[in-house]
Design a protein around this motif. Structure first.
Motif, PDB file in Angstrom:
ATOM      1  N   LEU A 101     -13.114  37.744 -79.593  1.00 54.76           N
ATOM      2  CA  LEU A 101     -13.472  37.970 -80.892  1.00 54.76           C
ATOM      3  C   LEU A 101     -14.125  39.259 -81.391  1.00 54.76           C
ATOM      4  O   LEU A 101     -13.737  39.953 -82.302  1.00 54.76           O
ATOM      5  N   LEU A 102     -15.300  39.544 -80.402  1.00 52.69           N
ATOM      6  CA  LEU A 102     -15.849  40.803 -80.706  1.00 52.69           C
ATOM      7  C   LEU A 102     -15.189  42.124 -80.530  1.00 52.69           C
ATOM      8  O   LEU A 102     -15.100  43.035 -81.182  1.00 52.69           O
ATOM      9  N   ASP A 103     -13.876  41.905 -79.765  1.00 44.79           N
ATOM     10  CA  ASP A 103     -13.026  42.968 -79.421  1.00 44.79           C
ATOM     11  C   ASP A 103     -11.972  43.171 -80.322  1.00 44.79           C
ATOM     12  O   ASP A 103     -11.657  44.025 -80.882  1.00 44.79           O
ATOM     13  N   THR A 104     -11.573  42.241 -81.092  1.00 48.42           N
ATOM     14  CA  THR A 104     -10.346  41.975 -82.026  1.00 48.42           C
ATOM     15  C   THR A 104     -10.863  41.934 -83.610  1.00 48.42           C
ATOM     16  O   THR A 104     -10.085  42.646 -84.439  1.00 48.42           O
ATOM     17  N   ILE A 105     -12.078  41.561 -83.887  1.00 45.05           N
ATOM     18  CA  ILE A 105     -12.254  41.316 -85.307  1.00 45.05           C
ATOM     19  C   ILE A 105     -12.530  42.916 -85.888  1.00 45.05           C
ATOM     20  O   ILE A 105     -12.145  42.862 -86.924  1.00 45.05           O
ATOM     21  N   PRO A 106     -12.926  43.840 -85.076  1.00 40.37           N
ATOM     22  CA  PRO A 106     -13.167  45.196 -85.934  1.00 40.37           C
ATOM     23  C   PRO A 106     -11.740  45.682 -86.373  1.00 40.37           C
ATOM     24  O   PRO A 106     -11.731  46.361 -87.425  1.00 40.37           O
ATOM     25  N   GLY A 107     -10.623  45.463 -85.431  1.00 39.06           N
ATOM     26  CA  GLY A 107      -9.419  45.844 -86.023  1.00 39.06           C
ATOM     27  C   GLY A 107      -8.810  45.112 -87.227  1.00 39.06           C
ATOM     28  O   GLY A 107      -8.151  45.631 -88.078  1.00 39.06           O
ATOM     29  N   LEU A 108      -9.173  43.691 -87.128  1.00 38.77           N
ATOM     30  CA  LEU A 108      -8.831  43.131 -88.593  1.00 38.77           C
ATOM     31  C   LEU A 108      -9.461  43.262 -89.795  1.00 38.77           C
ATOM     32  O   LEU A 108      -8.905  43.508 -90.855  1.00 38.77           O
ATOM     33  N   VAL A 109     -10.909  43.656 -89.623  1.00 40.08           N
ATOM     34  CA  VAL A 109     -11.764  44.121 -90.903  1.00 40.08           C
ATOM     35  C   VAL A 109     -11.287  45.399 -91.080  1.00 40.08           C
ATOM     36  O   VAL A 109     -11.166  45.680 -92.221  1.00 40.08           O
ATOM     37  N   PHE A 110     -10.838  46.392 -90.258  1.00 43.93           N
ATOM     38  CA  PHE A 110     -10.315  47.556 -90.444  1.00 43.93           C
ATOM     39  C   PHE A 110      -9.187  47.506 -91.377  1.00 43.93           C
ATOM     40  O   PHE A 110      -8.945  48.009 -92.562  1.00 43.93           O
ATOM     41  N   ASP A 111      -8.211  46.764 -90.922  1.00 45.53           N
ATOM     42  CA  ASP A 111      -6.712  46.583 -91.663  1.00 45.53           C
ATOM     43  C   ASP A 111      -7.072  45.981 -93.163  1.00 45.53           C
ATOM     44  O   ASP A 111      -6.516  46.139 -94.298  1.00 45.53           O
ATOM     45  N   THR A 112      -7.973  44.954 -93.271  1.00 50.80           N
ATOM     46  CA  THR A 112      -8.137  44.250 -94.478  1.00 50.80           C
ATOM     47  C   THR A 112      -8.882  45.113 -95.419  1.00 50.80           C
ATOM     48  O   THR A 112      -8.581  45.190 -96.639  1.00 50.80           O
ATOM     49  N   ALA A 113      -9.834  46.016 -94.989  1.00 49.64           N
ATOM     50  CA  ALA A 113     -10.410  47.057 -95.764  1.00 49.64           C
ATOM     51  C   ALA A 113      -9.854  47.916 -96.366  1.00 49.64           C
ATOM     52  O   ALA A 113      -9.572  48.555 -97.513  1.00 49.64           O
ATOM     53  N   LYS A 114      -8.717  48.390 -95.711  1.00 47.91           N
ATOM     54  CA  LYS A 114      -7.688  49.437 -95.915  1.00 47.91           C
ATOM     55  C   LYS A 114      -6.788  49.034 -97.077  1.00 47.91           C
ATOM     56  O   LYS A 114      -6.375  49.837 -98.031  1.00 47.91           O
TER      57      LYS A 114
END
Length: 464
Positions: free
Chosen positions: A268-281
């Motif tokens: 979770l700690l590894d994958t959530i940043p990418g998910l947040v990045f895409d969602t914010a973009k």
């Protein structure tokens, strides 16, 4: 005679007991392990237990003891590492702390007897014989080819780093106090006998190593003796201690360990940043500023509700996501794992061989178990300009000599980077037993040739 597997699992309130015998028998014991594939290697390692049974009943749940009456397998285990191997290893330049530890359990505490600097065999043997000290050798797969062969296959099988330590303990002595580890443990008994006691975990699936006091752990749930050819598995968090029985020869065992920091929490700690990045973009909600002075006060109920809402939004988005973006775990695993096992000089891992691929060539992926293909934002661009790129990491050029010895200064990943438009063509290569270069899903012939030439230069494909 048939082998019988004994399983350690249920806790017995009346005190230490031999592990309950499972009704599993094998027609004949293998003389060695099966290296045909990662799955066949693991299956032969835990034989006669079936892989499906192991992961359903034992993995991360309870210990498993497999006792075998197989002289050929015992001889093979004995060849993996011997006390006498220390003499030749010390002549290569081994150092206290880095390569070898000398210790003994005294009154429930670990007493370290290391000297300074380089370790000499005569001094090790003196401490072993006179002080009844245990010799712990770190990561022997760096020097012992067969352990490299085993652990490389296990890293392919688990998709996680696999380390090892050898413990050599004289008769009537114990090296370590009761403790638990943060790794899944497979113990192979190589020489002599070792008396083991296992205890109920105080921290199931522990995330860190810890010593436990005798008065805190109670009576052992299981007690048994390992002999050459036997295997013991137990989950991280299992409290354990072991000693070599008096009046017998010394004991040598190798502890093979895996799944450190490889939990759902880590993922979770590894994958959530990418998910947040895409969602914010793509959406404005996560780009809105936080309330004024939020960083100056304790979190407010309003902020907590807002974060909860964002997490639900991310969960909804995750349901429709085909591929999770791993930021570090895939890369770190590939950077620090063993290179493919090679009986020769390893030239096939560093120097392209065979024909140069052309447009009319048919190519095939090689060393697939050692390659990771992943999509992630371009690391060389600013946050605003970042576009997704296809990254290919591989372990073909990793150094066996530094495996599991800590992060090296200046260490870097080996691999390639391609535009996202190349993803379909790469998947064609990945998912085909062989494919014609001209059939790759790219716009121009030049792109097709450049792609396969890049892969060939890294030794990732060869021309059929």
């Amino acid at each position: 005679m048939p082998k019988k597997a004994k399983a350690a699992g249920s806790r017995k309130e009346e005190g230490p007991v031999p592990c309950k015998q499972m009704k599993v028998e094998a027609a004949g014991a293998p003389s060695a392990l099966n290296f045909d594939s990662p799955s066949s290697l693991f299956e032969s390692l835990i034989s006669p237990i079936k892989t499906e049974t192991f992961f359903k009943e034992f993995w991360e749940q309870k210990p498993l003891l497999i006792q075998r009456d197989d002289p050929a397998l015992a001889a093979y285990y004995g060849s993996l590492f011997k006390l006498t191997d220390l003499k030749s290893l010390c002549s290569r330049g081994m150092y206290y702390g880095r390569d070898v530890n000398v210790c003994r359990c005294v009154s429930g505490k670990k007493k370290v007897l290391n000297k300074d600097g380089k370790a000499h065999f005569l001094q090790l043997r003196k401490d072993f014989d006179q002080k009844r000290a245990t010799i712990q050798f770190h990561q022997p797969q760096r020097f012992k080819d067969e352990l490299w062969r085993i652990q490389e296959k296990l890293e392919c099988y688990f998709g996680s780093l696999v380390g090892s330590n050898v413990y050599i303990t004289p008769a009537g002595s114990q090296g370590l106090p009761p403790h638990y580890d943060d790794v899944e443990v497979f113990i192979l008994q190589l020489e002599g006998e070792k008396h083991w006691r296992l205890y109920h975990p105080t921290v199931p699936l522990a995330r860190e190593y810890s010593v436990e006091a005798e008065e805190r752990i109670g009576r052992p749930t299981h007690e048994f003796t390992l002999k050459p050819g036997d295997l013991l598995y137990f989950p991280r968090g299992t409290i354990h201690q072991a000693d070599t029985p008096a009046g017998l020869a010394h004991s040598t065992h190798v502890t093979i360990s895996t799944y450190q920091n490889n939990s759902w929490g880590d993922f979770l700690l590894d994958t959530i940043p990418g998910l947040v990045f895409d969602t914010a973009k793509e959406g404005v909600e996560l780009r809105a500023g936080i309330p004024r002075q939020l960083l100056l006060v304790e979190s407010t109920a309003v902020a907590t509700r807002q974060l909860s809402g964002f997490l639900r939004m991310l969960a909804d988005r995750l349901e429709g996501t085909k591929a999770l973006l791993s930021s570090d775990m895939k890369k770190d695993f590939t950077m620090h794992r063993l290179p493919p096992y090679s009986a020769g000089d390893g030239a096939e891992l560093s120097t392209p061989g065979g024909k140069l691929p052309r447009l009319d060539s048919v190519v095939r992926l090689q060393f697939k178990d050692h390659i990771v293909l992943t999509v992630f934002p371009d690391q060389d661009q600013s946050d605003e300009a970042q576009e997704k790129m296809v990254y290919i990491y591989h372990s073909l050029k990793n150094r066996r000599e530094t495996h599991m010895m800590g992060y090296e200064e200046g260490s870097e990943s080996h691999g390639l980077r391609f535009p996202l438009s190349h993803l379909d063509a790469l998947k064609q290569i990945w998912n085909s037993s062989a494919i014609s270069v001209k059939d790759l899903k790219l716009t121009t012939d030049e792109e097709k040739e450049n792609l396969v030439l890049s892969l060939w230069t890294e030794c990732l494909i060869h021309v059929v």
